[in-house]
Structure formats: structure tokens, C-alpha cells
Scaffold this motif. Sequence first.
Motif, PDB file in Angstrom:
ATOM      1  N   GLU A  55       0.831  -1.208   0.000  1.00 33.03           N
ATOM      2  CA  GLU A  55       0.000   0.000   0.000  1.00 33.03           C
ATOM      3  C   GLU A  55       0.864   1.254   0.000  1.00 33.03           C
ATOM      4  N   GLN A  56       1.919   1.230   0.783  1.00 32.29           N
ATOM      5  CA  GLN A  56       2.846   2.361   0.840  1.00 32.29           C
ATOM      6  C   GLN A  56       3.451   2.608  -0.543  1.00 32.29           C
ATOM      7  N   PHE A  57       3.831   1.547  -1.223  1.00 30.34           N
ATOM      8  CA  PHE A  57       4.393   1.668  -2.563  1.00 30.34           C
ATOM      9  C   PHE A  57       3.366   2.211  -3.553  1.00 30.34           C
ATOM     10  N   LEU A  58       2.147   1.685  -3.514  1.00 27.06           N
ATOM     11  CA  LEU A  58       1.117   2.137  -4.453  1.00 27.06           C
ATOM     12  C   LEU A  58       0.804   3.619  -4.266  1.00 27.06           C
ATOM     13  N   LEU A  60       3.052   5.813  -3.360  1.00 34.38           N
ATOM     14  CA  LEU A  60       4.207   6.517  -3.936  1.00 34.38           C
ATOM     15  C   LEU A  60       4.069   6.753  -5.432  1.00 34.38           C
ATOM     16  N   LEU A  61       3.314   5.914  -6.108  1.00 30.71           N
ATOM     17  CA  LEU A  61       3.159   6.039  -7.556  1.00 30.71           C
ATOM     18  C   LEU A  61       2.442   7.320  -7.956  1.00 30.71           C
ATOM     19  N   GLN A  62       1.588   7.827  -7.089  1.00 29.97           N
ATOM     20  CA  GLN A  62       0.813   9.042  -7.337  1.00 29.97           C
ATOM     21  C   GLN A  62       0.111   8.990  -8.693  1.00 29.97           C
ATOM     22  N   SER A  63      -0.518   7.879  -8.972  1.00 28.16           N
ATOM     23  CA  SER A  63      -1.200   7.672 -10.242  1.00 28.16           C
ATOM     24  C   SER A  63      -2.467   8.511 -10.327  1.00 28.16           C
ATOM     25  N   PRO A  68      -3.191   2.170 -13.992  1.00 23.19           N
ATOM     26  CA  PRO A  68      -1.769   2.018 -13.677  1.00 23.19           C
ATOM     27  C   PRO A  68      -1.523   1.439 -12.278  1.00 23.19           C
ATOM     28  N   VAL A  69      -2.400   1.755 -11.340  1.00 24.05           N
ATOM     29  CA  VAL A  69      -2.282   1.187  -9.991  1.00 24.05           C
ATOM     30  C   VAL A  69      -2.511  -0.314 -10.054  1.00 24.05           C
ATOM     31  N   LYS A  70      -3.556  -0.720 -10.772  1.00 21.60           N
ATOM     32  CA  LYS A  70      -3.850  -2.153 -10.918  1.00 21.60           C
ATOM     33  C   LYS A  70      -2.722  -2.874 -11.645  1.00 21.60           C
ATOM     34  N   GLN A  71      -2.157  -2.233 -12.659  1.00 17.49           N
ATOM     35  CA  GLN A  71      -1.054  -2.839 -13.402  1.00 17.49           C
ATOM     36  C   GLN A  71       0.166  -3.027 -12.498  1.00 17.49           C
ATOM     37  N   ALA A  72       0.507  -2.006 -11.727  1.00 17.37           N
ATOM     38  CA  ALA A  72       1.646  -2.098 -10.810  1.00 17.37           C
ATOM     39  C   ALA A  72       1.406  -3.185  -9.770  1.00 17.37           C
ATOM     40  N   PHE A 108      -5.666   4.482  -4.099  1.00 16.09           N
ATOM     41  CA  PHE A 108      -4.316   4.948  -4.379  1.00 16.09           C
ATOM     42  C   PHE A 108      -4.249   5.903  -5.576  1.00 16.09           C
ATOM     43  N   VAL A 109      -5.379   6.293  -6.096  1.00  7.23           N
ATOM     44  CA  VAL A 109      -5.430   7.243  -7.205  1.00  7.23           C
ATOM     45  C   VAL A 109      -5.323   8.647  -6.624  1.00  7.23           C
ATOM     46  N   ASP A 110      -4.391   9.406  -7.145  1.00  2.59           N
ATOM     47  CA  ASP A 110      -4.157  10.768  -6.687  1.00  2.59           C
ATOM     48  C   ASP A 110      -5.166  11.693  -7.358  1.00  2.59           C
ATOM     49  N   THR A 111      -6.114  12.177  -6.596  1.00  2.17           N
ATOM     50  CA  THR A 111      -7.175  13.033  -7.141  1.00  2.17           C
ATOM     51  C   THR A 111      -6.903  14.518  -6.892  1.00  2.17           C
ATOM     52  N   ARG A 112      -5.713  14.836  -6.399  1.00  2.00           N
ATOM     53  CA  ARG A 112      -5.406  16.233  -6.094  1.00  2.00           C
ATOM     54  C   ARG A 112      -5.188  17.071  -7.347  1.00  2.00           C
ATOM     55  N   VAL A 113      -4.815  16.445  -8.440  1.00  2.00           N
ATOM     56  CA  VAL A 113      -4.524  17.181  -9.670  1.00  2.00           C
ATOM     57  C   VAL A 113      -5.685  17.009 -10.641  1.00  2.00           C
ATOM     58  N   GLN A 114      -6.205  18.117 -11.104  1.00  2.00           N
ATOM     59  CA  GLN A 114      -7.326  18.104 -12.042  1.00  2.00           C
ATOM     60  C   GLN A 114      -6.837  17.657 -13.413  1.00  2.00           C
ATOM     61  N   THR A 115      -7.551  16.718 -14.025  1.00  2.00           N
ATOM     62  CA  THR A 115      -7.159  16.226 -15.349  1.00  2.00           C
ATOM     63  C   THR A 115      -8.201  16.508 -16.419  1.00  2.00           C
TER      64      THR A 115
END
Length: 166
Positions: A55-58, A60-63, A68-72, A108-115
Motif C-alpha cells: 500500500e505504501q508503494f502504491l 508513492l506512484l501518485q497515479s 496504472p495502480v492495478k497494473q503495478a 491509491f489514485v491521486d485526485t489532487r490534480v485536475q485532469t
Amino acid sequence: MNKIYDHPLYNEEMKQSFVKDMDNSKEIMRIFKRVAPLEETLGMDLYDFKLEHIEQFLKLLQSKKVNPVKQAAGIVELYIKWAIIQGARQDTSNPLDEIQSVDFYRAFVDTRVQTIFSEAELNDMVDGAINFQDKIVVQALFEGIYGREYSELLHLQIQDVRADTL
């Protein structure tokens, strides 16, 4: 080179052994390079990670997306299974075997950045840009002008742009 992926592999011989017959070795090596600093900090190979370490690693990915989280996580799961077969993992259970729900990965999906942006938000970006070369890139992407491998944007020249249209 990106400093995130410039870290030496932890337990490189083991990882090279795992990767040697894989079709997606580039993706696997990218994951191994990304997890290496955490492995070093924890003093253990990825194959010995408990769920909390994974979980800590996932995180870190900041996906920005769940795939990409599932792939990792899939690569980690495969590596752990391989290490169990090799007799390298101390615990013979795979912590990711218990994960069934996509909700686990969404955490683990980083939602802080608007896409995704509205037209009004894009217009504000264009209006806020000082240089025309900055304005045109944002506007062109919004209008769907990019060509194969962004060739239209890459070959854009000053005579192709009228300032009064931006």
C-alpha cells in the motif's frame, strides 16, 4: 533521466532473474526501479512486502488513474508468486491474493490534480498565458489539433498562427 527511476535496483540479481523471460520487461523494470528506494528504506525485497508495504508503494506512484495502480499491483503480485515458487519469500502467502475489489486500487489514485477541464477553464488558461506559443498549445489541444504523435503541434510555425484568433 527522471530521478524517480534512476535508483539502483534492490536485489538486482533476483529481479533480473524474474524479468528475463517476460514480454513486458520494460514495465516490470520501471516498477522495480520505482520501488527500489522503499525496499532500501525497509531493508527488504519487494517479494517480502506485507500488504501495508505494498500500500505504501502504491501511494508513492501518485497515479492519476486506477489502471496504472492495478497494473503495478499485478506486477507485484506476479513477482511475489514467482518468489514463493523460488522459495525466496519467507511467508508463503501472497498479500494481494485477498484483494477482490477495484475499490482497493481506487484508494491509491491521486485526485489532487485536475485532469479534466471545462471550456471556460481552458479559456481562462489561454487568456492567462503571456506568450502566444503557450496559448496555441492549449487551444490546439482543446480544438483537437495534434496529428499523429502530435506532429501538427511539433511542426507548428509562427506563420501558422494568427494572434487575433487566440
